[in-house]
Write an enzyme that holds these catalytic residues in place. Structure first.
Site, PDB file in Angstrom:
ATOM      1  N   CYS A  87      34.444  36.799  36.593  1.00 17.57           N
ATOM      2  CA  CYS A  87      34.002  35.627  35.302  1.00 17.57           C
ATOM      3  C   CYS A  87      32.456  35.179  35.733  1.00 17.57           C
ATOM      4  O   CYS A  87      31.657  36.082  35.682  1.00 17.57           O
ATOM      5  CB  CYS A  87      34.938  34.735  35.118  1.00 17.57           C
ATOM      6  SG  CYS A  87      34.592  33.893  33.564  1.00 17.57           S
ATOM      7  N   HIS A 204      40.379  37.204  34.635  1.00 19.56           N
ATOM      8  CA  HIS A 204      40.754  36.723  35.786  1.00 19.56           C
ATOM      9  C   HIS A 204      42.336  37.235  36.179  1.00 19.56           C
ATOM     10  O   HIS A 204      43.176  36.817  36.003  1.00 19.56           O
ATOM     11  CB  HIS A 204      41.231  35.211  35.451  1.00 19.56           C
ATOM     12  CG  HIS A 204      40.003  34.504  35.128  1.00 19.56           C
ATOM     13  ND1 HIS A 204      39.244  33.748  36.311  1.00 19.56           N
ATOM     14  CD2 HIS A 204      39.027  34.104  34.022  1.00 19.56           C
ATOM     15  CE1 HIS A 204      38.049  33.206  35.738  1.00 19.56           C
ATOM     16  NE2 HIS A 204      38.164  33.257  34.475  1.00 19.56           N
ATOM     17  N   GLU A 206      43.395  36.829  39.195  1.00 23.87           N
ATOM     18  CA  GLU A 206      44.127  35.911  40.105  1.00 23.87           C
ATOM     19  C   GLU A 206      44.947  35.320  39.459  1.00 23.87           C
ATOM     20  O   GLU A 206      45.812  34.598  40.008  1.00 23.87           O
ATOM     21  CB  GLU A 206      42.923  34.872  40.932  1.00 23.87           C
ATOM     22  CG  GLU A 206      42.269  34.092  39.904  1.00 23.87           C
ATOM     23  CD  GLU A 206      41.138  34.273  39.281  1.00 23.87           C
ATOM     24  OE1 GLU A 206      40.277  33.658  38.559  1.00 23.87           O
ATOM     25  OE2 GLU A 206      41.079  35.591  38.820  1.00 23.87           O
TER      26      GLU A 206
END
Length: 233
Positions: A87, A204, A206
């Site tokens: 990002c 994302h 994660e």
């Protein structure tokens, strides 16, 4: 895997990233402040996480790209070290010259925050070996400037050299304007540099590594990095 997470003023995803790295690798990552001029000894992976570094003033990632620590990151990448930008981290890598192109305002001029589908284009890179080529994964996005753009020659080179690793798609893997959430050229969600050791992506991964989140599709990226480094050791 010994990882280092960069921390800039305004970044807000560093703890999410650190948790994902810890859960998958079993090791606590180092948190590296932007004013540092070196990386921890023995670092295997450097991560520039998401957020709004320096409030996104001037351009997203433009100020962070000129932070003292980025000289060490560029040297690390030049030596073949693995670098991941997610990002705002992707924007920082583009602004720092580690990746080509730029991230512009989303085509609809609105902030996008929801899960999307990505098609994994290759499975033979450190950043994709945890997946199969053509596999569709589901991960979140949260950005206002994720519209990847570059000149025609750069796009042609990225495509011709197989450097587009992740692409926005439908749940069944179809690519097209309908599934291109932000207007990115060629539905690009993630690219690597010529050497293949620097990845930038807007989604994302994660945030999708634990069952409690309802999806673990992002785990493959980190598991693949661990496997790659173990094999290279």
């Amino acid at each position: 895997m010994k990882s280092a997470v960069l921390v800039f003023p305004g970044i807000n995803r560093e703890r999410d990233m650190a948790r994902a790295l810890r859960l998958v690798s079993g090791r606590e990552p180092a948190m590296v402040w932007h004013a540092e001029t070196s990386l921890p000894e023995g670092t295997d992976l450097v991560v520039a996480p998401g957020g709004f570094s320096y409030g996104d003033y001037l351009r997203c990632g433009a100020i962070a790209a000129r932070a003292p620590v980025m000289d060490a990151v560029r040297a690390f990448a030049s030596d073949g070290g693995l670098v991941l930008g997610v990002c705002n981290g992707f924007q920082i890598l583009c602004e720092s010259g580690l990746l080509p192109g730029i991230l512009m305002r989303n085509a609809r001029l609105k902030f996008i925050c929801h899960d999307v589908h990505l098609r994994v284009e290759r499975s033979d890179t450190p950043f994709t070996r945890g997946y199969n080529a053509g596999q569709v994964i589901r991960v979140p996005v949260a950005h206002g400037e994720g519209n990847y753009a570059a000149d025609e020659d750069t796009i042609r080179r990225l495509e011709g050299e197989g450097r587009v690793l992740y692409r926005y798609c439908s749940a069944s893997g179809e690519v097209g304007d309908t599934h291109n959430i932000n207007g990115a050229a060629q539905s690009i969600a993630g690219i690597v540099n010529e050497r293949g050791n620097v990845l930038g992506m807007m989604p994302h991964p994660e945030n999708h590594v634990e069952d409690i989140m309802g999806c673990t599709d992002g785990r493959g990226l980190f598991a693949g990095l661990v496997a790659h480094l173990e094999r290279a050791a």
